[in-house]
Design a protein around this motif. Structure first.
Motif, short mmCIF file in Angstrom:
data_model
loop_
_atom_site.label_atom_id
_atom_site.label_comp_id
_atom_site.label_asym_id
_atom_site.label_seq_id
_atom_site.Cartn_x
_atom_site.Cartn_y
_atom_site.Cartn_z
N LEU A 178 -28.03 73.59 -74.71
CA LEU A 178 -28.29 74.43 -75.88
C LEU A 178 -28.99 75.74 -75.50
O LEU A 178 -29.02 76.69 -76.28
N LYS A 179 -29.55 75.77 -74.28
CA LYS A 179 -30.32 76.93 -73.84
C LYS A 179 -29.61 77.77 -72.80
O LYS A 179 -29.93 78.95 -72.64
N GLY A 180 -28.67 77.18 -72.05
CA GLY A 180 -28.01 77.95 -71.01
C GLY A 180 -27.00 77.13 -70.24
O GLY A 180 -26.83 75.93 -70.48
N ASP A 181 -26.31 77.78 -69.29
CA ASP A 181 -25.26 77.12 -68.53
C ASP A 181 -25.86 76.27 -67.41
O ASP A 181 -27.01 76.46 -66.99
N PHE A 182 -25.05 75.33 -66.92
CA PHE A 182 -25.56 74.40 -65.92
C PHE A 182 -25.77 75.07 -64.56
O PHE A 182 -26.68 74.69 -63.82
N ALA A 183 -24.95 76.06 -64.22
CA ALA A 183 -25.12 76.73 -62.93
C ALA A 183 -26.51 77.33 -62.82
O ALA A 183 -27.18 77.22 -61.78
N SER A 184 -26.98 77.97 -63.88
CA SER A 184 -28.33 78.55 -63.88
C SER A 184 -29.38 77.45 -63.85
O SER A 184 -30.40 77.56 -63.16
N TYR A 185 -29.14 76.38 -64.60
CA TYR A 185 -30.06 75.24 -64.64
C TYR A 185 -30.22 74.65 -63.25
O TYR A 185 -31.33 74.35 -62.80
N ARG A 186 -29.11 74.48 -62.55
CA ARG A 186 -29.15 73.91 -61.20
C ARG A 186 -29.98 74.78 -60.27
O ARG A 186 -30.78 74.28 -59.48
N GLN A 187 -29.77 76.09 -60.33
CA GLN A 187 -30.51 76.99 -59.45
C GLN A 187 -32.01 76.93 -59.72
O GLN A 187 -32.82 77.09 -58.80
N GLN A 188 -32.39 76.67 -60.96
CA GLN A 188 -33.81 76.61 -61.31
C GLN A 188 -34.45 75.29 -60.86
O GLN A 188 -35.64 75.26 -60.54
N HIS A 189 -33.65 74.22 -60.83
CA HIS A 189 -34.23 72.90 -60.59
C HIS A 189 -33.99 72.35 -59.19
O HIS A 189 -34.71 71.45 -58.75
N LEU A 190 -32.98 72.85 -58.50
CA LEU A 190 -32.76 72.43 -57.11
C LEU A 190 -33.17 73.58 -56.20
O LEU A 190 -32.37 74.46 -55.88
N THR A 191 -34.41 73.56 -55.78
CA THR A 191 -34.95 74.68 -55.00
C THR A 191 -35.36 74.28 -53.59
O THR A 191 -35.70 75.15 -52.78
N ASP A 192 -35.33 72.99 -53.28
CA ASP A 192 -35.74 72.56 -51.94
C ASP A 192 -34.66 72.91 -50.92
O ASP A 192 -33.47 72.79 -51.18
#
Length: 350
Positions: A178-192
């Motif tokens: 509801l807030k944004g696309d998954f590609a952006s979500y992935r970049q924010q949450h998979l940072t290691d």
């Protein structure tokens, strides 16, 4: 003047003719009777017994799931698909994601080639195979996530590692769509950082994708980043092999870091950055690849591929087989049948 042949010469000539004819026929029969090859690596797909025993009326399924704060997860598969079975074993049977899936999703399986009747909505009541075509499901496994309004809120094409799949599950469970696309979500949450990008002699440099594509030659754009689970395997077992590099000689190959903020001109002529372009394309899998030929985008790789399938994808685009087959998977099936008929084995899981 006529030259007469005596009876002994004539008999010898006839015998030789018969011998050559019989030999030719025998050779043809041996060739035609050649033992066909085999497809190696295909595996039976066994659905977990805790998947929902559904009547396949998704109008009711999404309502029932919403009542207990769940989404519906549709798992498309086909018989013999090793990627499908690996996805099930690693994510639906493995401890890392199994409990999360069971708590947050009603999982229902559909066969890409199946004949069971499915009521997807008020307008669509068709067999599984027809529904797959209507939803443009072309690869397996494909996973669709449905919300309470019977809308597809996220799609995955191909295998995902447990670590990668966890991000998708959380994205849907928490309604981050509801807030944004998954590609952006992935970049924010998979940072290691678990992967170090490596140089390769085949890589070309460019900041103008449109110009590169406009050349009309085959172009392959590889997209990686430091959080890539599958990049090491892809290079060691597929990309770096001599036989793959031979196929890539037909291509201009570019490698982009998905997190790079470097400005580029994308394939449509827009000024952007690599990171923004990857997000715009909603590319959430690494390594991903974009394929172009004759000035047009032809295919996108957004799931794990083993050696045989990747090489057939390269041949599909560079050989312009998209003119005869509307998907590379159809071409791959055709090519597999050709090889098996010629007596060669096809290892789909090498």
């Amino acid at each position: 003047m006529f030259k007469f042949i005596d009876s002994k010469q004539l008999l010898s000539a006839l015998i030789l003719t018969v011998i050559f004819s019989v030999t030719a026929v025998a050779d043809t029969m041996v060739s035609e009777a050649k033992t066909p090859g085999k497809v190696i690596g295909a595996t039976e797909v066994v659905i977990p017994d805790w998947f929902k025993d559904s009547f396949l009326d998704f109008r009711e399924e999404v309502e029932e799931a919403a009542e207990v704060n769940k989404h519906v997860l549709i798992y498309f598969h086909i018989s013999g698909c090793p990627y499908c079975q690996k996805m099930l074993d690693d994510n639906f049977r493995g401890d890392y994601n199994k409990s999360l899936i069971q708590a947050s999703f009603d999982s229902i399986d559909l066969n890409l080639h199946g004949s069971r009747e499915v009521a997807f909505n008020d307008e669509t009541e068709v067999p599984e195979s027809d529904l797959a075509r209507a939803l443009n499901v072309r690869y397996t496994p494909t996973i669709l996530f449905m919300n309470e309004n019977n809308q597809i809120v996220q799609r995955l094409n191909g295998y995902r590692s447990p670590r990668e799949f966890r991000q998708v599950l959380n994205y849907v469970k928490d309604k981050a769509y509801l807030k944004g696309d998954f590609a952006s979500y992935r970049q924010q949450h998979l940072t290691d950082a678990i992967y170090e990008l490596k140089d390769h002699p085949v890589y070309q440099q460019t900041d103008n994708v449109q110009q590169l594509v406009a050349s009309g030659k085959p172009v392959a754009i590889l997209i990686e980043d430091k959080s890539c689970d599958d990049c090491e395997r892809f290079h060691n077992e597929v990309f770096d092999l001599a036989e793959t590099q031979a196929l890539l000689k037909d291509y201009t190959v570019v490698r982009f870091d998905a997190l790079d903020e470097r400005p580029i001109i994308d394939d449509e002529g827009n000024q952007t950055t690599i990171r923004q372009w990857v997000n715009k394309l909603d590319i959430s899998y690494r390594p991903a690849m974009l394929f172009y030929n004759e000035g047009k985008h032809r295919e996108t790789l957004t799931g794990m591929l083993k050696l045989f399938h990747f090489q057939q994808l390269l041949s599909y685009v560079s050989g312009k087989h998209y003119k005869d087959f509307n998907t590379w998977s159809k071409y791959m099936v055709h090519r597999s049948e050709q090889l098996v008929k010629s007596g060669q084995n096809v290892d789909v899981w090498k």
